[in-house]
Design an enzyme around this catalytic site. Structure first.
Site, PDB file in Angstrom:
ATOM      1  N   ASN A  10       0.873  -1.159   0.000  1.00  0.00           N
ATOM      2  CA  ASN A  10       0.000   0.000   0.000  1.00  0.00           C
ATOM      3  C   ASN A  10       0.920   1.221   0.000  1.00  0.00           C
ATOM      4  OD1 ASN A  10      -1.785   2.041   0.483  1.00  0.00           O
ATOM      5  ND2 ASN A  10      -2.774   1.088   2.249  1.00  0.00           N
ATOM      6  N   LYS A  17       3.114   0.756   3.264  1.00  0.00           N
ATOM      7  CA  LYS A  17       2.727  -0.343   4.155  1.00  0.00           C
ATOM      8  C   LYS A  17       2.887  -1.650   3.390  1.00  0.00           C
ATOM      9  CE  LYS A  17      -0.593   2.362   6.745  1.00  0.00           C
ATOM     10  NZ  LYS A  17      -1.897   2.919   6.587  1.00  0.00           N
ATOM     11  N   ARG A  90      -2.443  -2.047  -3.513  1.00  0.00           N
ATOM     12  CA  ARG A  90      -3.688  -1.324  -3.294  1.00  0.00           C
ATOM     13  C   ARG A  90      -3.631  -0.068  -4.163  1.00  0.00           C
ATOM     14  NH1 ARG A  90      -5.306   2.860   1.295  1.00  0.00           N
ATOM     15  NH2 ARG A  90      -7.483   3.100   0.686  1.00  0.00           N
ATOM     16  N   HIS A 179     -13.281   2.344  -0.137  1.00  0.00           N
ATOM     17  CA  HIS A 179     -13.200   1.193   0.783  1.00  0.00           C
ATOM     18  C   HIS A 179     -13.797  -0.079   0.172  1.00  0.00           C
ATOM     19  CE1 HIS A 179     -13.692   4.674   3.803  1.00  0.00           C
ATOM     20  NE2 HIS A 179     -12.413   4.340   3.805  1.00  0.00           N
ATOM     21  N   ASN A 210     -10.709   5.671  10.217  1.00  0.00           N
ATOM     22  CA  ASN A 210     -10.520   7.117  10.178  1.00  0.00           C
ATOM     23  C   ASN A 210     -11.369   7.703   9.066  1.00  0.00           C
ATOM     24  OD1 ASN A 210      -8.744   7.836  12.313  1.00  0.00           O
ATOM     25  ND2 ASN A 210      -7.196   6.589  11.291  1.00  0.00           N
ATOM     26  N   GLY A 211     -11.404   7.024   7.923  1.00  0.00           N
ATOM     27  CA  GLY A 211     -12.394   7.331   6.886  1.00  0.00           C
ATOM     28  C   GLY A 211     -13.560   6.375   7.084  1.00  0.00           C
ATOM     29  N   ARG A 240     -13.189  14.549   8.614  1.00  0.00           N
ATOM     30  CA  ARG A 240     -13.971  15.002   7.455  1.00  0.00           C
ATOM     31  C   ARG A 240     -15.429  15.208   7.838  1.00  0.00           C
ATOM     32  NH1 ARG A 240     -11.956  10.201   4.200  1.00  0.00           N
ATOM     33  NH2 ARG A 240      -9.761  10.683   3.879  1.00  0.00           N
ATOM     34  N   ASP A 282     -10.183  10.902  17.256  1.00  0.00           N
ATOM     35  CA  ASP A 282     -10.060   9.488  17.603  1.00  0.00           C
ATOM     36  C   ASP A 282     -11.278   9.040  18.424  1.00  0.00           C
ATOM     37  OD1 ASP A 282      -7.608   7.315  17.944  1.00  0.00           O
ATOM     38  OD2 ASP A 282      -9.069   7.283  19.581  1.00  0.00           O
ATOM     39  N   MET A 283     -12.002   8.066  17.890  1.00  0.00           N
ATOM     40  CA  MET A 283     -13.255   7.660  18.525  1.00  0.00           C
ATOM     41  C   MET A 283     -13.048   7.125  19.933  1.00  0.00           C
ATOM     42  SD  MET A 283     -16.468   7.568  18.361  1.00  0.00           S
ATOM     43  CE  MET A 283     -17.221   7.668  16.736  1.00  0.00           C
ATOM     44  N   ARG A 284     -11.946   6.403  20.132  1.00  0.00           N
ATOM     45  CA  ARG A 284     -11.711   5.844  21.475  1.00  0.00           C
ATOM     46  C   ARG A 284     -11.556   6.971  22.502  1.00  0.00           C
ATOM     47  NH1 ARG A 284      -7.450   1.137  22.141  1.00  0.00           N
ATOM     48  NH2 ARG A 284      -6.994   2.004  20.109  1.00  0.00           N
ATOM     49  N   ILE A 331     -13.433   1.480  14.310  1.00  0.00           N
ATOM     50  CA  ILE A 331     -14.588   1.902  15.120  1.00  0.00           C
ATOM     51  C   ILE A 331     -15.651   0.804  15.118  1.00  0.00           C
ATOM     52  CG2 ILE A 331     -16.472   3.576  15.286  1.00  0.00           C
ATOM     53  CD1 ILE A 331     -14.557   5.680  14.084  1.00  0.00           C
ATOM     54  N   GLU A 384      -8.134  -6.032   4.657  1.00  0.00           N
ATOM     55  CA  GLU A 384      -7.964  -5.624   3.260  1.00  0.00           C
ATOM     56  C   GLU A 384      -6.714  -6.231   2.640  1.00  0.00           C
ATOM     57  OE1 GLU A 384      -8.818  -1.793   5.024  1.00  0.00           O
ATOM     58  OE2 GLU A 384      -9.568  -1.133   3.075  1.00  0.00           O
TER      59      GLU A 384
HETATM   60  P1  ADP Z   1      -7.785   3.476   9.386  1.00  0.00           P
HETATM   61  O1  ADP Z   1      -8.942   3.993   8.601  1.00  0.00           O
HETATM   62  O2  ADP Z   1      -6.680   4.462   9.521  1.00  0.00           O
HETATM   63  O3  ADP Z   1      -7.349   2.076   8.998  1.00  0.00           O
HETATM   64  P2  ADP Z   1      -8.831   2.154  11.725  1.00  0.00           P
HETATM   65  O4  ADP Z   1      -9.711   1.221  10.962  1.00  0.00           O
HETATM   66  O5  ADP Z   1      -7.675   1.582  12.456  1.00  0.00           O
HETATM   67  O6  ADP Z   1      -8.367   3.381  10.868  1.00  0.00           O
HETATM   68  O7  ADP Z   1      -9.791   2.904  12.782  1.00  0.00           O
HETATM   69  C1  ADP Z   1      -9.312   3.915  13.606  1.00  0.00           C
HETATM   70  C2  ADP Z   1     -10.460   4.357  14.500  1.00  0.00           C
HETATM   71  O8  ADP Z   1     -10.891   3.251  15.305  1.00  0.00           O
HETATM   72  C3  ADP Z   1     -10.051   5.460  15.476  1.00  0.00           C
HETATM   73  O9  ADP Z   1     -11.070   6.438  15.547  1.00  0.00           O
HETATM   74  C4  ADP Z   1      -9.952   4.708  16.790  1.00  0.00           C
HETATM   75  O10 ADP Z   1     -10.188   5.530  17.899  1.00  0.00           O
HETATM   76  C5  ADP Z   1     -11.063   3.699  16.625  1.00  0.00           C
HETATM   77  N1  ADP Z   1     -10.930   2.637  17.627  1.00  0.00           N
HETATM   78  C6  ADP Z   1      -9.996   1.678  17.700  1.00  0.00           C
HETATM   79  N2  ADP Z   1     -10.169   0.959  18.826  1.00  0.00           N
HETATM   80  C7  ADP Z   1     -11.219   1.485  19.490  1.00  0.00           C
HETATM   81  C8  ADP Z   1     -11.913   1.195  20.719  1.00  0.00           C
HETATM   82  N3  ADP Z   1     -11.517   0.214  21.506  1.00  0.00           N
HETATM   83  N4  ADP Z   1     -12.964   1.971  21.054  1.00  0.00           N
HETATM   84  C9  ADP Z   1     -13.354   2.977  20.275  1.00  0.00           C
HETATM   85  N5  ADP Z   1     -12.772   3.305  19.104  1.00  0.00           N
HETATM   86  C10 ADP Z   1     -11.722   2.565  18.726  1.00  0.00           C
END
Ligand code: ADP
Length: 398
Positions: A10, A17, A90, A179, A210-211, A240, A282-284, A331, A384
């Site tokens: 990628n 990557k 990719r 995606h 993230n997307g 976004r 960041d959702m977490r 997420i 992926e």
């Molecule tokens: P990318 O699109 O860069 O591949 P990922 O699929 O890794 O991204 O997703 C990243 C998102 O997933 C971030 O917003 C992150 O906070 C969220 N995420 C990962 N683990 C958790 C969790 N345990 N609880 C909530 N959100 C999470």
């Protein structure tokens, strides 16, 4: 073929990557990335994980070609380079040229380059990655796997904007989606895991990383999706905005006295979860902050889920029914709060969450997180890289 090794790449503008798969296991033999490429810094780092161990080295020079050379040296040192049978790349945009993955020849590479105007940030690096591999590894089959290809099955009424038709005809202005590799992979997994009919199923897949994008999948084909011509359209994402009033560009440009490009940058980089929460993309982090009483973080999470649920309802329309809703991406796979809030909005579609199953991400229940009487909601981990490796093997006759 079972013993063959496939390299998956990628190639981005600032990172590369990679994963190496032996095709009898979904577990990568070796995976990692080279980052900080193309910066002022004359060095980059190549880091990788193999046999559960993390290692890294510094690369002299710091562009994509240097990173690939360092990767191939590493593979030679580990005795793996000679075993590689093909490389899967990719590629972000395949425009209207590619409906599926292809073995790269001069014509395919030319078409990938023609798609640069549709993905100016990604396709140049993708094309360069292919060319470098051709140079470093002459004769090795190169396969291109496109993020957009899965969505080429969308009907015209789903992919056209209600704009003057000549914009589509002359400039390719339409919705392409994104995606696709992930949506296709988790849809296929859902069919297997839920024992659905491969020729007769109706799914909505929600790829939330993230997307973010969601897709309506009918009998294995994408019939509509939330992302558009660029990755800005559709769901709320990390930074976004997703869908907005198209007139906002002019309004913001005049109000803030900034150019159109700056408005676009604001919508791409400072909006979404980050913009609403004023805390993080960041959702977490946001779920944790919301639990500790941060109201704006809580609002961002709610807004994300409301918009996701609304889009899922819209995507159910062309399906006519919904056999299952699939959550995937960082997420989708991990954020229980997001799944909980989203399903709470989807009673209209017959969803009822089982909180205990949701708490364990459906791990002990074939991914299912809904009650026995509910429409099916399922968590499926995307992969992926593995999907690209499989397509690559298929195209070289594995
Ligand atoms: P990318 O699109 O860069 O591949 P990922 O699929 O890794 O991204 O997703 C990243 C998102 O997933 C971030 O917003 C992150 O906070 C969220 N995420 C990962 N683990 C958790 C969790 N345990 N609880 C909530 N959100 C999470």
């Amino acid at each position: 073929m079972a013993e063959s090794i496939v390299l998956v790449l990628n190639s981005g503008s600032s990172s590369l990557k990679f994963s190496l798969f032996c095709l009898n296991s979904q577990q990568a033999l070796l995976s990692g990335l080279a980052d900080r490429l193309g910066q002022d810094d004359p060095e980059a780092t190549l880091s990788w994980k193999a046999d559960g161990q993390k290692q890294s080295l510094t690369i002299a020079g710091a562009d994509q070609a240097d990173a690939l050379k360092a990767l191939l040296n590493l593979l030679k040192e580990r005795g793996m380079a000679d075993k590689i049978k093909a490389c899967g790349h990719r590629v972000v945009h395949g425009g209207e040229y590619f409906y599926e993955s292809v073995l790269v020849d001069d014509l395919a590479l030319d078409k990938i380059k023609r798609c640069i105007e549709l993905a100016p940030l990604h396709n140049p690096a993708n094309a360069l990655g292919i060319e470098e591999m051709q140079r470093l590894f002459p004769g090795l089959p190169q396969v291109a796997v496109f993020d957009t290809a899965f969505h080429q099955s969308m009907p015209k009424e789903a992919y056209l904007y209600a704009l003057p038709y000549e914009l589509y005809r002359d400039h390719g202005v339409r919705r392409y989606g994104a995606h696709g590799t992930s949506h296709k992979y988790v849809a296929q997994q859902a069919v297997k895991q839920l024992a659905l009919d491969p020729d007769n199923h109706a799914l909505v897949t929600a790829h939330l990383g993230n997307g973010c994008s969601a897709t309506a999948v009918l009998n294995g084909h994408s019939v509509d999706t939330t992302m558009g011509m660029t990755p800005l359209e559709g769901l709320v994402m990390g930074t976004r905005s997703g869908d907005i009033d198209p007139s906002l560009h002019q309004f913001l440009s005049e109000k803030l006295n900034i150019g159109i490009a700056d408005v676009t940058a604001m919508l791409n980089k400072k909006s979404g979860l980050l913009g609403v929460s004023e805390l993080s993309n960041d959702m977490r982090t946001l779920c944790d902050a919301a639990e500790q009483g941060n109201e704006q973080a809580d609002l961002a999470v709610h807004l994300f889920c409301y918009r996701l649920a609304k889009s899922i309802c819209a995507l159910a329309m062309p399906l006519g029914r919904l056999d299952a809703l699939v959550f995937t991406g960082g997420i989708g796979e991990n954020a229980l709060r997001v799944r909980e809030l989203t399903l709470a909005h989807l009673k209209l579609l017959g969803f009822e969450l089982d909180p205990a199953l949701n708490a364990t991400h459906g791990r002990d229940n074939n991914g299912l997180i809904s009650t026995a009487t509910s429409s099916k909601a399922v968590v499926i981990a995307t992969n992926e890289e593995w999907a690209i490796a499989q397509d690559t093997a298929r195209l070289i006759g594995g």
